[in-house]
Enzyme design. Structure first.
Site, PDB file in Angstrom:
ATOM      1  N   GLY A  23       0.858  -1.189   0.000  1.00  0.00           N
ATOM      2  CA  GLY A  23       0.000   0.000   0.000  1.00  0.00           C
ATOM      3  C   GLY A  23       0.883   1.224   0.000  1.00  0.00           C
TER       4      GLY A  23
ATOM      5  CE  LYS B 296     -12.428  -9.601 -20.962  1.00  0.00           C
ATOM      6  NZ  LYS B 296     -13.748  -8.943 -20.803  1.00  0.00           N
TER       7      LYS B 296
ATOM      8  CG  HIS C 107       5.807  -5.461  -4.500  1.00  0.00           C
ATOM      9  ND1 HIS C 107       4.496  -5.290  -4.136  1.00  0.00           N
ATOM     10  CD2 HIS C 107       6.455  -4.349  -4.062  1.00  0.00           C
ATOM     11  CE1 HIS C 107       4.337  -4.140  -3.533  1.00  0.00           C
ATOM     12  NE2 HIS C 107       5.523  -3.544  -3.468  1.00  0.00           N
TER      13      HIS C 107
ATOM     14  CB  CYS D  42       5.336  -3.798   0.077  1.00  0.00           C
ATOM     15  SG  CYS D  42       5.993  -2.163  -0.226  1.00  0.00           S
ATOM     16  CE1 TYR D  43       1.035   1.104   5.668  1.00  0.00           C
ATOM     17  CE2 TYR D  43      -0.562  -0.700   5.550  1.00  0.00           C
ATOM     18  CZ  TYR D  43      -0.129   0.500   6.108  1.00  0.00           C
ATOM     19  OH  TYR D  43      -0.874   1.088   7.098  1.00  0.00           O
TER      20      TYR D  43
ATOM     21  CB  SER E  80     -22.753  -7.279 -24.952  1.00  0.00           C
ATOM     22  OG  SER E  80     -21.573  -7.991 -24.607  1.00  0.00           O
ATOM     23  N   GLY E  81     -22.418 -10.025 -26.790  1.00  0.00           N
ATOM     24  CA  GLY E  81     -21.539 -10.601 -27.805  1.00  0.00           C
ATOM     25  C   GLY E  81     -20.091 -10.586 -27.336  1.00  0.00           C
ATOM     26  N   GLY E  82     -19.846  -9.926 -26.228  1.00  0.00           N
ATOM     27  CA  GLY E  82     -18.503  -9.945 -25.640  1.00  0.00           C
ATOM     28  C   GLY E  82     -18.292 -11.267 -24.920  1.00  0.00           C
TER      29      GLY E  82
ATOM     30  CD  GLU F 277       2.944  -8.302  -5.244  1.00  0.00           C
ATOM     31  OE1 GLU F 277       3.757  -8.993  -4.599  1.00  0.00           O
ATOM     32  OE2 GLU F 277       2.656  -7.142  -4.916  1.00  0.00           O
TER      33      GLU F 277
ATOM     34  CG  ASP G   4     -16.583 -10.287 -19.567  1.00  0.00           C
ATOM     35  OD1 ASP G   4     -15.703 -11.138 -19.797  1.00  0.00           O
ATOM     36  OD2 ASP G   4     -16.334  -9.114 -19.258  1.00  0.00           O
ATOM     37  CB  SER G   5     -22.730 -10.910 -21.821  1.00  0.00           C
ATOM     38  OG  SER G   5     -22.386 -10.657 -23.148  1.00  0.00           O
ATOM     39  CB  SER G   6     -20.547 -14.944 -24.983  1.00  0.00           C
ATOM     40  OG  SER G   6     -20.801 -13.839 -25.811  1.00  0.00           O
TER      41      SER G   6
END
Ligand code: XMP
Length: 508
Positions: free
Chosen positions: A54, A364, A168, A81-82, A222-224, A170, A226-228
């Protein structure tokens, strides 16, 4: 399911920690920094807690802190870190303001290769991003590694199973960061690897069946990706009881309606196309402000879904919202609202439909894996992201059908040329933006006064940050030539060379 919890102290890499742990096959989620000991203890399958980095100093009055009680949660803890400084501070060690700070790749000298640093060499490259340093350790803690700027770059309290790293793990610049996170999650916490795409699909189907029951559900398709993906997942859970509604807003991609019909009309789910382009253009007439456009579009979408829901007697609205949508809409505590993504921020409070979001906790790239497992068409999996408000936020100023047609075709040219040059899959997005100004040009010996098109081609891993793509000039030139030749309303093409931040990917 066994899980690791990351407490979010506002670090920009907080979600990356969770991603990396999930990549190990261990389920991980991010919770706010003020999650109480009682709340943590209630979490089923909790195997470890990570305190994230942070920007604050532990001495700032307003810096996010957790109660010292957290350290008694009874599962191993790792501070990054923080988080590393905070543990030392809470345990009554000494943290001080660093004179120089350490930023970037640094050499770590490992003095004890046990437990958290198991498998590391004596010297390792790590990535640092801090000013404050831990100066002396609390009782029971010992130093495991140091760097030029941090005498205590890693520590452990073996008895309490509490660890800290100033760098870090990650971030990929930390060469063996993956190993450190694995040491923590798998070897120290003993979390079982129960997070796989197959498991996610099975659980999501089960959860959706329970949440929706015998009721009818409606989904905005929508065809994207995510919604598909949400549609196909829910189709598996409730079959015909799911109505997937594709709204043609007039602001969609080139030939999108035909594509959607071909892709979804033969499936088990109930697929509906609503042609609402006139409604959208009418509502957007004279509107220039980006947030206002988003709100209007969001409201219209909801209205249409409510109408369709009434027709279908649906009680549930399924949305393809994913984790990053929630972060950018300010759902987690330490991030501010950047844009009100219409699929999250624009839903009215008095909405009659119950909202269900099967992909709310996944990132994603995880959605892509789910989509592949569910055999969605390659074209959907590989296509670029398209914003919910569509071309409305790629037309700067008032949205009209004429402008939508120009920017739609211009984007199609960019996508075709990216595909021709083998770059389409390598970039996050390539699209056109239409500015509502005109400039002078000369074509066929005649003066022209026409719109400019902005070409924006960007690379990104997770949409949070992005770089403009250093596209080879022949490709840019091809895009430029085709755009002015094929679109008679355009006489100038410019290339956007701004990264995110400071710019966002979209212009609005
Ligand atoms: P920005 O412009 O915020 O974009 O850097 C990040 C990613 O999100 C997409 N985007 C949206 N998606 N509704 C959406 O569903 C929106 O209002 C919206 N705004 C941006 C954008 O296309 C990019 O991939």
């Amino acid at each position: 399911m066994d899980r690791i919890v990351v407490l979010d102290f506002g670090g920009q890499y907080c979600h990356l920690i969770s991603r990396r742990i999930r990549d190990l096959g261990v389920y991980c989620e991010v919770l706010p920094s003020d999650t109480s000991l009682q709340e943590l203890r209630k979490i089923e399958g909790l195997k470890g807690v990570i305190l994230s980095g942070g920007a604050a100093s532990v001495y700032d009055k307003k810096s996010p802190k957790c109660s010292p009680e957290i350290l008694k949660v009874g599962v191993p803890i790792l501070g990054i870190c923080y988080g590393h400084q905070l543990i030392a501070f809470l345990e009554k060690g000494k943290v001080r303001y660093g004179r120089q700070g350490e930023y970037g790749v640094t050499q770590l000298n490992v003095t004890e290769k046990d437990k958290i640093l198991a498998g590391l060499q004596k010297q390792e490259k790590v990535w640092m991003n801090h000013r404050d340093v831990v100066e002396s350790l609390p009782a029971g803690y010992r130093t495991l590694a140091f760097t030029a700027g941090s005498r205590i770059a890693a520590y452990a309290n073996i008895g309490k199973k509490i660890f800290g790293v100033q760098f870090h793990p990650e971030v990929t610049h930390t060469t063996r960061g993956h190993r450190i996170l694995k040491n923590f999650a798998v070897n120290i916490c003993k979390a079982r690897k129960q997070w796989s795409t197959e498991d996610f699909i099975k659980q999501a189907i089960k959860e959706a069946r329970q949440a929706i029951g015998k009721r009818k559900a409606i989904l905005g398709l929508s065809g994207g990706i995510d919604s598909s993906t949400a549609a196909v997942l829910l189709e598996k859970a409730v079959g015909k009881n799911l109505t997937a509604v594709y709204v043609d807003t007039g602001l969609m991609r080139f030939k999108e309606t035909e594509f959607m019909k071909k892709t979804f009309s033969k499936r088990k789910l109930n697929f509906r196309i609503v042609n609402a382009s006139q409604r959208f253009f009418k509502a957007l007439k004279g509107v220039e402000k980006p947030e206002q456009k988003r709100k209007i579009i969001g409201r219209l979408f909801v209205e249409i879904f409510e109408e369709e829901a009434r027709k279908q007697k649906a009680e549930v609205l399924v949305q393809g919202t994913i984790y990053s949508d929630r972060i950018e809409s300010g759902v987690t505590k330490h991030s501010s609202v950047i844009k009100s993504h219409h699929n999250v921020g624009g839903l009215p409070k008095n909405m009659k439909l119950e909202v269900y979001e099967p992909l709310r906790d996944i990132y994603k790239d995880e959605v892509r894996k789910v989509a592949r497992k569910l055999n969605l068409p390659k074209e959907i999996i590989e296509r670029h992201v398209f914003p919910g408000p569509g071309l409305a936020i790629r037309i700067i100023g008032e949205v009209t059908p004429e402008k939508a047609e120009i920017v739609r075709k211009a984007t199609c040219i960019i996508e075709q040329e990216l595909k021709n040059s083998g770059l389409y899959k390598k970039v996050w997005m390539g699209f056109a933006v239409l500015l509502s100004i005109k400039s002078v040009g000369i074509q066929g010996d005649q003066r022209t006064y026409r719109y400019p098109i902005v070409v924006r081609i960007i690379q990104s891993k997770d949409a949070m940050t992005a770089n403009y793509t250093k596209i080879p000039h022949p490709t840019l030139e091809k895009i430029s030539t085709r755009t002015v030749n094929e679109l008679k309303q355009v006489n100038r093409v410019v290339y956007d060379i701004t990264n995110k931040p400071p710019a966002t990917m979209e212009w609005e």
